[in-house]
Design an enzyme around this catalytic site. Structure first.
Site, PDB file in Angstrom:
ATOM      1  N   PRO A  23       0.837  -1.216   0.000  1.00 37.80           N
ATOM      2  CA  PRO A  23       0.000   0.000   0.000  1.00 37.80           C
ATOM      3  C   PRO A  23       0.865   1.255   0.000  1.00 37.80           C
ATOM      4  O   PRO A  23       1.826   1.345   0.775  1.00 37.80           O
ATOM      5  CB  PRO A  23      -0.790  -0.123   1.314  1.00 37.80           C
ATOM      6  CG  PRO A  23      -0.701  -1.558   1.694  1.00 37.80           C
ATOM      7  CD  PRO A  23       0.615  -2.045   1.193  1.00 37.80           C
ATOM      8  N   CYS A  25       0.225   5.477  -0.064  1.00 39.71           N
ATOM      9  CA  CYS A  25      -0.724   6.591  -0.070  1.00 39.71           C
ATOM     10  C   CYS A  25      -0.479   7.504  -1.266  1.00 39.71           C
ATOM     11  O   CYS A  25       0.662   7.821  -1.595  1.00 39.71           O
ATOM     12  CB  CYS A  25      -0.611   7.385   1.223  1.00 39.71           C
ATOM     13  SG  CYS A  25      -1.228   6.511   2.669  1.00 39.71           S
ATOM     14  N   ALA A  57      -3.551   2.928   2.444  1.00 37.53           N
ATOM     15  CA  ALA A  57      -4.261   3.081   3.718  1.00 37.53           C
ATOM     16  C   ALA A  57      -5.542   3.861   3.500  1.00 37.53           C
ATOM     17  O   ALA A  57      -5.532   4.982   2.993  1.00 37.53           O
ATOM     18  CB  ALA A  57      -3.368   3.804   4.727  1.00 37.53           C
ATOM     19  N   GLN A 100      -6.094  -1.778   2.115  1.00 41.46           N
ATOM     20  CA  GLN A 100      -5.627  -1.669   3.496  1.00 41.46           C
ATOM     21  C   GLN A 100      -6.565  -0.738   4.267  1.00 41.46           C
ATOM     22  O   GLN A 100      -6.757   0.415   3.879  1.00 41.46           O
ATOM     23  CB  GLN A 100      -4.194  -1.123   3.534  1.00 41.46           C
ATOM     24  CG  GLN A 100      -3.583  -1.112   4.925  1.00 41.46           C
ATOM     25  CD  GLN A 100      -2.216  -0.441   4.934  1.00 41.46           C
ATOM     26  OE1 GLN A 100      -2.117   0.765   4.719  1.00 41.46           O
ATOM     27  NE2 GLN A 100      -1.168  -1.211   5.185  1.00 41.46           N
ATOM     28  N   TYR A 182       0.123   4.558  13.547  1.00 38.70           N
ATOM     29  CA  TYR A 182      -1.287   4.912  13.466  1.00 38.70           C
ATOM     30  C   TYR A 182      -2.043   4.284  14.639  1.00 38.70           C
ATOM     31  O   TYR A 182      -1.441   3.709  15.543  1.00 38.70           O
ATOM     32  CB  TYR A 182      -1.842   4.546  12.094  1.00 38.70           C
ATOM     33  CG  TYR A 182      -1.125   5.289  10.989  1.00 38.70           C
ATOM     34  CD1 TYR A 182      -1.007   6.680  11.044  1.00 38.70           C
ATOM     35  CD2 TYR A 182      -0.532   4.630   9.919  1.00 38.70           C
ATOM     36  CE1 TYR A 182      -0.324   7.387  10.068  1.00 38.70           C
ATOM     37  CE2 TYR A 182       0.153   5.327   8.929  1.00 38.70           C
ATOM     38  CZ  TYR A 182       0.256   6.705   9.015  1.00 38.70           C
ATOM     39  OH  TYR A 182       0.938   7.411   8.047  1.00 38.70           O
ATOM     40  N   ARG A 326       8.282   1.645  -3.403  1.00 41.09           N
ATOM     41  CA  ARG A 326       8.826   2.686  -4.285  1.00 41.09           C
ATOM     42  C   ARG A 326       9.516   2.110  -5.516  1.00 41.09           C
ATOM     43  O   ARG A 326       9.550   2.752  -6.569  1.00 41.09           O
ATOM     44  CB  ARG A 326       9.779   3.580  -3.495  1.00 41.09           C
ATOM     45  CG  ARG A 326       9.057   4.338  -2.389  1.00 41.09           C
ATOM     46  CD  ARG A 326       9.959   5.285  -1.643  1.00 41.09           C
ATOM     47  NE  ARG A 326       9.530   5.391  -0.258  1.00 41.09           N
ATOM     48  CZ  ARG A 326       9.933   6.343   0.569  1.00 41.09           C
ATOM     49  NH1 ARG A 326      10.762   7.270   0.155  1.00 41.09           N
ATOM     50  NH2 ARG A 326       9.501   6.378   1.815  1.00 41.09           N
TER      51      ARG A 326
END
Length: 371
Positions: A23, A25, A57, A100, A182, A326
């Site tokens: 995942p 963002c 996410a 996710q 988180y 990445r």
């Protein structure tokens, strides 16, 4: 034979290879609704040659988004938008797509990273944040409200409802986000959890709320679809989560019926020194959890950049799945190029076949130049 390109069962789902697009963002949503950017991004990943793609996410409630530009899955409009993306992808790719689900807790209510370095959102775009305790993430950040019993009930139900929406939208897999500082990590880590009730102190207490959320998602998500979890092996700060605690947490999730354990680290302490430039710096966490639960399917992530590096980690038994992030943003055909590099060239989508190793005389020159 390449182990990276050997199929792997993940609960009821069988992946064609061991490559997972982690995942990532995109900070490009409007009111939590995915936009055309998300459609093209997920589409590119679905054609990358990976065995599984997991969407970024996704906030289970509005207050659970990391930033005001994050995707969410708490209303019908968001559910319908994700369903459209998946329906389109299914016309040209059978790559399994997961999502996710998470809650940012005290790290919510921020800007995207390219605005003020991702700091707190301006007043007209901000909202009240929550956490295990009323401790700010860093100096100058908002102080969250410690969740009470009603607040915990609300969040648990939000996770369950988001899982049901993900099922209706057509996702093949859900990954529970319990990492990167988180909300669920904020309960797990002694550095962010200063509670003195039955949700603080000993590990058994700190795990109580995250495991309650995990059970709610397990109950809401069909057993006919795969379910995984991403969690931290370390806070990279003295007094934080230990690998021994991560092993206990991972074992509990495996026993609960989670189909894979995805090990990562960091994000809970703003000043932590994370060796993120070191190849495979998070692999030891996956290896340790695999040792504690050898029958579990464990995913490694973190500066895994080359196909040979990924292959060697699998051969050494340090993990069962390899997540790339990445590296696949840099090279959206990472999976196809990895297959060729490891002697297992796969068919590209037909419109792209003439750019493959078998039909393009310039392939070797192009790959050599890019490396």
């Amino acid at each position: 034979m390449s182990l990276l390109f050997t199929p792997r069962a993940v609960g009821p789902l069988t992946l064609k290879n061991r490559i997972v697009v982690a995942p990532m963002c995109q900070y490009s949503a409007v009111d939590g609704v995915p936009q055309p950017w998300h459609a093209q991004h997920v589409a590119r990943m679905a054609l990358s040659g990976a065995g599984l793609v997991v969407i970024e996410a996704t906030g289970v409630e509005a207050a659970g988004r990391i930033s005001w530009a994050d995707v969410g899955l708490w209303n019908d409009e968001q559910e319908a938008a994700f369903a459209r993306i998946l329906r389109d992808i299914r016309t040209y790719s059978d790559t399994p797509i997961g999502i996710q689900l998470g809650h940012a807790g005290r790290k919510a209510s921020t800007n995207p990273p390219w605005i003020d370095h991702g700091g707190p959102a301006p007043a007209d775009q901000a909202w009240e944040t929550v956490s295990a305790s009323a401790l700010a993430y860093r100096d100058g950040w908002h102080v969250p409200t410690a969740l009470d019993a009603d607040g915990m009930d609300r969040v648990v139900e939000a996770f369950a409802q988001a899982a049901r929406r993900a099922d209706r939208a057509g996702f093949d897999l859900v990954e529970l986000h319990a990492a990167h500082g988180y909300l669920l990590t904020q309960f797990l880590s002694p550095l962010s959890n200063a509670r003195t009730d039955d949700h603080g102190g000993a590990l058994e207490n700190r795990m109580r709320f995250p495991l309650r959320v995990a059970q709610a998602v397990r109950d809401a998500w069909p057993r006919t679809k795969a379910l995984g979890v991403r969690f931290n092996g370390s806070d990279w700060t003295e007094g934080g989560i230990t690998i021994e605690e991560a092993q206990v947490f991972g074992r509990a999730l495996h026993d609960m019926g989670y189909d894979y354990l995805h090990l990562t680290s960091g994000g809970n302490v703003a000043t932590a020194r994370i060796p993120g430039d070191q190849p495979g710096y998070q692999v030891p966490f996956a290896e340790a959890v695999k040792a504690a639960a050898p029958e579990a399917t464990v995913m490694a992530v973190g500066m895994i950049v080359t196909p040979r590096q990924a292959e060697d980690l699998l051969v050494a038994g340090k993990a069962d799945l390899i997540a790339v992030a990445r590296a696949v943003l840099d090279d959206p055909n990472w999976g196809h190029h990895a297959a060729t590099a490891l002697g297992r060239p796969e068919a590209l989508p037909r419109p792209y076949e003439r750019a493959g190793v078998e039909r393009w005389p310039g392939y070797a020159t192009a790959r050599s130049a890019s490396n």
